[in-house]
Design an enzyme around this catalytic site. Structure first.
Site, mmCIF file in Angstrom:
data_model
loop_
_atom_site.group_PDB
_atom_site.id
_atom_site.type_symbol
_atom_site.label_atom_id
_atom_site.label_comp_id
_atom_site.label_asym_id
_atom_site.label_seq_id
_atom_site.Cartn_x
_atom_site.Cartn_y
_atom_site.Cartn_z
ATOM 1 N N ASP A 1 71.540 -1.013 71.935
ATOM 2 C CA ASP A 1 71.233 -0.204 73.110
ATOM 3 C C ASP A 1 70.237 0.904 72.790
ATOM 4 O O ASP A 1 69.905 1.704 73.669
ATOM 5 C CB ASP A 1 72.521 0.412 73.675
ATOM 6 C CG ASP A 1 72.931 -0.231 74.993
ATOM 7 O OD1 ASP A 1 72.282 -1.222 75.396
ATOM 8 O OD2 ASP A 1 73.898 0.230 75.620
ATOM 9 N N ASP B 1 82.675 -2.147 65.364
ATOM 10 C CA ASP B 1 81.803 -0.983 65.525
ATOM 11 C C ASP B 1 80.689 -1.028 64.489
ATOM 12 O O ASP B 1 80.798 -1.720 63.471
ATOM 13 C CB ASP B 1 82.607 0.310 65.378
ATOM 14 C CG ASP B 1 83.379 0.650 66.638
ATOM 15 O OD1 ASP B 1 83.092 0.057 67.696
ATOM 16 O OD2 ASP B 1 84.280 1.513 66.573
ATOM 17 N N ASP C 1 79.772 0.839 62.197
ATOM 18 C CA ASP C 1 80.095 1.266 60.834
ATOM 19 C C ASP C 1 81.334 0.563 60.293
ATOM 20 O O ASP C 1 81.847 0.941 59.239
ATOM 21 C CB ASP C 1 80.311 2.783 60.794
ATOM 22 C CG ASP C 1 81.469 3.226 61.673
ATOM 23 O OD1 ASP C 1 81.476 2.854 62.854
ATOM 24 O OD2 ASP C 1 82.369 3.930 61.189
ATOM 25 N N ASP D 1 88.195 -0.175 75.748
ATOM 26 C CA ASP D 1 89.045 -1.080 74.978
ATOM 27 C C ASP D 1 90.459 -1.164 75.561
ATOM 28 O O ASP D 1 90.947 -2.249 75.883
ATOM 29 C CB ASP D 1 89.074 -0.657 73.507
ATOM 30 C CG ASP D 1 89.197 0.849 73.318
ATOM 31 O OD1 ASP D 1 89.538 1.559 74.294
ATOM 32 O OD2 ASP D 1 88.962 1.335 72.199
#
Length: 783
Positions: free
Chosen positions: A176, A242, A244, A339
């Protein structure tokens, strides 16, 4: 008899026993007694609970302990409502006392709900083996907004390393940060940065064999980003990491089999494991033997939720069934906690979930207290949005106990409001004479002492291996003055919240006062003033001393806990630019000076940014040649490491030292890594999930309440002392957030991750294996 029928029968039996126990508890809790009998009952129940806690691993003993605790807690509640509230003739005191009582009632309700959830947590066995020919197609989605390339490189490489037939898995970077809208931004600087980002990430994905995706514009934050990718993919299962969260090689092998066993399963959630401490733990110097703050949730509570069908999606490190996602229109985006919202929506359609308590990702936590608060503020806001927009008990398709689980998870984030009331309540009596209790010291001691002791004993018994005593209070107080506004704002205007990505690139080069320190300092000053007024009233008003005994204990406890929390705003200096993991990996190294010979070596620690390389002299060598910082050196794990795709890693020497007669090189990973080199780094850092399991187990020792209380005292005085010393510095209340490390060879004006692969010139020629020649390409885009 089928496995599902046996499971339902067992659940019915547990529920029946629970309701019978509740009925017995209510009867025993409501029987009136004298103060003497109540005090004796308190002693007996405390002793009983202290004995039973040693056998809490047994379900019957645990239920007995919880039953006894329930009687004591409910007797306290009945005493409070029937005997301690002031009369209506003093409306100010009555309203204040009623507010406090409501907060206590809610806390007691959460106590019972938590005990119910944790009464019989569940752990799953491994699924039945699935043949390769029957494996489902998997789409691995890694959403990103502004995370740096080098952080993404490790996550993408680790995802590509997952043990799974390559033709059945697609690793997709959902960017994004490089959308068409950003690339066409009217600001030429922003547009150029977005186009550069898109180009670099496309090249990275091509190098690693991943798919790069972006979209026309940023809409609906992370949920919109994921849904855009889903619209172009057709895998049977969807894995989300995610940016990371680098997975281990066994992630898919340990999870996809459950979907073959249960056609109604839509989610397998796994724990979030982090390489670094959160800033509160680091600033309080809690030490490596203390479980991380999130471990209580991922290590125990989620197992309890799973027992009642309430395991929910935590945004990353999860596998979802595509059919279930399509049934509800993809990832939900009405709240900023997409989520949990998605899981609730799918659960209401009759789908099932499970929690696999085996950590198979390693991520990064926020590095500064301000970023930590931003992250927690987002979670609190999202859960309040979810509470108001999708109230669990209004979801008709969900089972009652699932609704309870979601209600518990949502209402936890009301803690800033309730914690603030508990902090301020005793001050209303000290400052304004508002009466909160109508009681005597002996009566209060008879009811409150057993209630408080048993509450802490039960909490420490259920969560003692994943949460040290009193640390929950310290963490909550540290967040309270900041999250109160977020919670109230979300309840008042649930649709006004926006999604903000938490920064993981900040670092701290020296101990400084956080730039958001003022609210917590003011809260502590208020608690300290309460202690001062308490001392004055004790001296000046001897007639008040009986009630001051109760209020005084409360005020002093609040001051100590707030003092301990105060240290959270003193940003501790980071000694390392990126978190390191201890390893023992056999390796080989070489450069132009080794004259075609590979040097045996051992990699003894590794991080996102580099590694520690111990050179082992060959038998025919008398000594090593001299190495200097800045020189280039290639190395790779040897064949015994077991990673078939291992490739040379380009490194730069950061420091040189001798330990035990061996040469130790501190290596920084160079920027010009091949895709195979990146995958090798990821394999060494994230290859084995048992490493994370061992770290979690090493932090799971049980600490008693007395030891926990003593440590709380130490933390309190340390927090007060360190904060005061910084506040007294000139200009300390106008601190600047530090963005990057300035030591150990790291550039001061750039984030950590952007320096994880530092470019360097003058790479020498050398031979790494057999007769293969390798030279460094002069292009900075890769070898």
């Amino acid at each position: 008899m089928s496995k599902s029928l046996v499971s339902r029968s067992g659940a019915t039996l547990r529920i029946s026993l629970w309701f019978i126990s509740v009925a017995c508890v209510l009867v025993m809790a409501s029987i009136p007694t004298t103060i003497t009998v109540q005090a004796l009952l308190g002693v007996v129940t405390v002793v009983s609970v202290l004995v039973l806690r040693h056998y809490a691993h047994n379900l019957a003993a645990r239920m007995a302990m919880l039953g006894i605790a329930s009687v004591v807690v409910l007797r306290y509640w009945f005493w409070r409502v029937l005997h301690t509230l002031p009369g209506l003739d003093d409306p100010v005191s009555f309203v204040a006392a009623l507010l406090l009582f409501m907060v206590e009632t809610f806390a007691i309700g959460i106590f019972f709900l938590g005990n119910f959830i944790m009464a019989d947590p569940v752990r799953h066995n491994r699924p039945a083996p699935v043949s390769v020919g029957a494996l489902p197609r998997v789409d691995v989605l890694i959403p990103t907004l502004d995370e740096p390339r080098d952080l993404l490189a490790v996550t993408l490489a680790a995802a590509r390393n997952m043990a799974y037939p390559p033709e059945l898995v697609k690793v997709v970077l959902c960017d994004d940060g490089g959308t068409d809208a950003r690339c066409g931004n009217p600001d030429p600087v922003k547009a150029a940065a977005a186009r550069k980002r898109r180009r670099e990430l496309q090249e990275l994905c091509d190098e690693l064999g991943c798919i790069y995706m972006t979209r026309p514009e940023n809409r609906s934050a992370k949920a919109g980003n994921l849904n855009e990718a889903l619209s172009r993919l057709d895998g049977e299962l969807v894995v989300i990491f995610d940016a990371d969260h680098a997975p281990t090689r066994d992630f898919l092998a340990r999870t996809v089999g459950y979907f073959a066993e249960n056609e109604k399963l839509f989610l397998v959630q796994t724990p979030h494991f982090f390489l670094n401490d959160d800033p509160v733990a680091r600033n309080l110097h809690l030490g490596e033997d203390t479980p991380p703050e999130n471990e209580m949730f991922y290590g125990q509570l989620h197992e309890g939720l799973d027992r009642w069908g309430g395991a929910f999606f935590c945004g990353s490190a999860a596998v979802l069934r595509r059919t279930a996602l399509d049934e509800v229109g993809g990832i939900s985006g009405n709240t900023i906690t997409e989520d949990a919202e998605t899981a609730l929506t799918i659960h209401s359609r009759g789908w099932e979930s499970m929690y696999l308590n085996h950590a198979m990702v390693a991520g990064l936590q926020p590095e500064t207290f301000a970023s930590f608060l931003q992250q927690r503020g987002r979670w609190a806001t999202g859960m309040m949005q979810l509470l108001t927009s999708k109230f669990p008990f209004a979801q008709r398709g969900m089972r009652p106990f699932q609704q309870l689980c979601y209600f518990n998870s949502m209402t936890y984030w009301l803690f800033p409001l309730f914690r603030l009331v508990l902090l301020l309540a005793p001050l209303t009596y000290l400052f304004f004479g508002i009466e909160l209790f109508v009681t005597t010291a002996s009566e209060a001691l008879a009811y409150m002492s057993s209630y408080l002791i048993i509450s802490y004993v039960v909490q420490n018994t259920l969560y003692g291996t994943t949460r040290r005593p009193f640390l929950s209070e310290i963490y909550e107080i540290a967040q309270t003055p900041y999250l109160v506004r977020a919670v109230i704002g979300a309840l008042a205007r649930p649709k006004s919240a926006s999604f903000k990505v938490t920064s993981k690139t900040e670092t701290v080069t020296e101990s400084v006062l956080s730039d958001v320190a003022r609210p917590l300092i003011l809260l502590f000053a208020l608690m300290l003033s309460g202690v001062a007024v308490l001392a004055w009233r004790w001296y000046a008003l001897p007639g008040d001393r009986e009630i001051l005994q109760i209020v005084g204990f409360w005020v002093i406890a609040n001051a100590l806990l707030t003092g301990a929390a105060l240290r959270a705003v003193v940003e501790a200096r980071q000694r390392r630019a990126s978190p390191r993991c201890a390893v023992t990996i056999p390796a080989i190294a070489g450069d132009s000076a080794t004259e075609g010979q590979n040097l045996p070596a051992t990699i003894t620690d590794i991080s996102y940014g580099g590694a520690r390389l111990v050179l082992l002299p060959r038998p025919d060598q008398k000594a090593h040649r001299s190495y200097k910082p800045g020189e280039r050196l290639r190395f790779m794990p040897s064949k015994s490491f077991g990673f078939d795709a291992a490739a040379p890693i380009n490194g730069e020497i950061a420091n040189v030292r001798t330990e035990g007669g061996r040469l130790v090189l501190g290596m920084k990973f160079a920027e010009d890594q091949t895709g195979a080199g990146l995958r090798t780094i990821a394999a060494m850092l994230n290859g084995d999930s048992e490493r994370w399991a061992a770290i979690r187990a090493s932090r799971s020792s049980h600490v008693g309440l007395i030891r926990g209380a003593l440590r709380m005292f130490v933390l309190a005085f340390a927090g007060i002392g360190s904060t005061v010393s910084l506040v007294l510095r000139p200009g300390a209340m106008r601190p600047k957030r530090v963005e990057a490390a300035e030591s150990a060879g790291w550039v001061g004006h750039a984030p950590i991750e952007s320096q994880a692969f530092i470019d360097a010139d003058n790479t020498p020629f050398f031979v790494l294996s057999g007769d293969t020649d390798m030279r460094r390409s002069q292009s900075t885009s890769g070898a």
